[in-house]
Design an enzyme around this catalytic site. Sequence first.
Site, mmCIF file in Angstrom:
data_model
loop_
_atom_site.group_PDB
_atom_site.id
_atom_site.type_symbol
_atom_site.label_atom_id
_atom_site.label_comp_id
_atom_site.label_asym_id
_atom_site.label_seq_id
_atom_site.Cartn_x
_atom_site.Cartn_y
_atom_site.Cartn_z
ATOM 1 N N GLY A 274 0.765 -1.238 0.000
ATOM 2 C CA GLY A 274 0.000 0.000 0.000
ATOM 3 C C GLY A 274 0.794 1.285 0.000
ATOM 4 N N ASP A 327 6.605 -8.592 2.798
ATOM 5 C CA ASP A 327 6.893 -8.879 1.394
ATOM 6 C C ASP A 327 5.781 -9.786 0.884
ATOM 7 O OD1 ASP A 327 7.770 -9.854 -1.038
ATOM 8 O OD2 ASP A 327 9.837 -10.174 -0.387
ATOM 9 N N HIS A 347 0.224 -4.785 -12.025
ATOM 10 C CA HIS A 347 0.903 -4.404 -13.269
ATOM 11 C C HIS A 347 2.428 -4.342 -13.107
ATOM 12 C CE1 HIS A 347 0.937 0.291 -12.601
ATOM 13 N NE2 HIS A 347 1.445 -0.363 -11.578
#
Length: 468
Positions: A274, A327, A347
């Site tokens: 985030g 992670d 993406h």
Amino acid sequence: MNKETSTLRSLANIIIRAVDSMERAYVQAALPLPSLDKFYDPGEHAEALAQDPQVVAASKNLVAACAQISATVWNPRRVVINHAHAYQISSCLHAVSDFNVVEVLREAGENGASVNDIGEKIGVDSGLIERILRLLATHHIFREVSPGVFANNRISSTLDKGKPSCELFKNRETRFVGSSGIAAFAEHTADMGGKSAQYLAGSLRTPGLLPFNLGYDTKEPIFEWMERPESSYHVNRFAVAMPGTAAMEPEDLIFRGFDWSALACESVIVDVGGGIGHVSLTVAKKYPHIRVVNQDFASPIQISKAHWKECFPEHLDQRMVEFQVHDFFNPQPVKNAAVFLLRHIMHDWPDDKAVVILRNLREAAQQETHLVVIEKVVPFASTRTPDDSKMCPIRGAKPPVAEAPLLPNWGAAAADIYLYDLTMHALLGGIERTAQGFYELFAKAGWKLIEIHQSAGTQMSHIVGVPA
């Protein structure tokens, strides 16, 4: 009348109808159309009207039709060579932002400043800064008020970091802090993205290495490279740049898809990767009954804590937000999530790595957990679409199509989605996906794609999945 003449007339008619639509909207609102020569102020009523769906639709048709007319009538050899030179625009944009020219011109006022004054203040040869600014002004970024005198305009002013220029020159490391993020994002893209992209052809001949690896002479992935102490400037700029991407979208975009209001009291949103958590913060401000877990690497998490403390201290005081260094290629520690939120994450990665991320979330999900991916969904440039029956039941999977003879994806008006796509590849090996691409990705990771919320006025979509 031959076909091409007919096409030209059809495109011209699209332009006329779009102008009529825009003028009608501004006349009805008793507002002037925003001037290219004026400073951009998103708080002005005229700028707010520019985000109205009717005006956005007209603008989209105008940009698409004008670009298609230019491509149709202009010398094709000049077109291809001008595109080959386009890197000069991004390099000049990076230079003027890096040397705080926008802020210097803001302080000079509407009448602008001479290149001699600009050069003296920023410590750059005045003749060179004149050439840089004239190239940008020719592309409607800045304006040349009189020979050798330049001023900001509606486009250049979006790069304003909102601080006195003397403060920006004093501390380069913190120059983006508190800004909209647009300048940070533009510099990150023109700098790291531009340098990497120059190695695209070379990377095609070098299997296993991305353009970024060749451009920066490293075998490390970019996020590992950015963890180096000497990369701190790039990390700080990138952290501010991510909210800058949100500044280019409608303010209420996060509420134009998944229904956050339906979440029960103390439901948990996990903001996966985030950054500073600006998206989940926006949701929590409107629905303070929702708990947030913001996850990222250590550096952005530290910035995130300060950001939440400044913008929404109440949520911190009530212990409704948690910050986790995590992670996402490792197992997901949160097992009670109502929503896993991933904005601009998928993406970044090719399919094999994206599957690992989503599978880790699937293994931690409950049966009622939702996956909300906020990304662009790539439309085809062809009038022919694939015959894919499995996509038919999915709400929102079929994209809108432009009227002929425009390209069905609106051509130049939607070109940024394809620019992002290749930037993602150059830096990360990532990809912007089609609706079919998301369907297949979700399925491989144990999720079922159930809906795509495509919002008018933006390329961003909410791609919603549930456990398969």
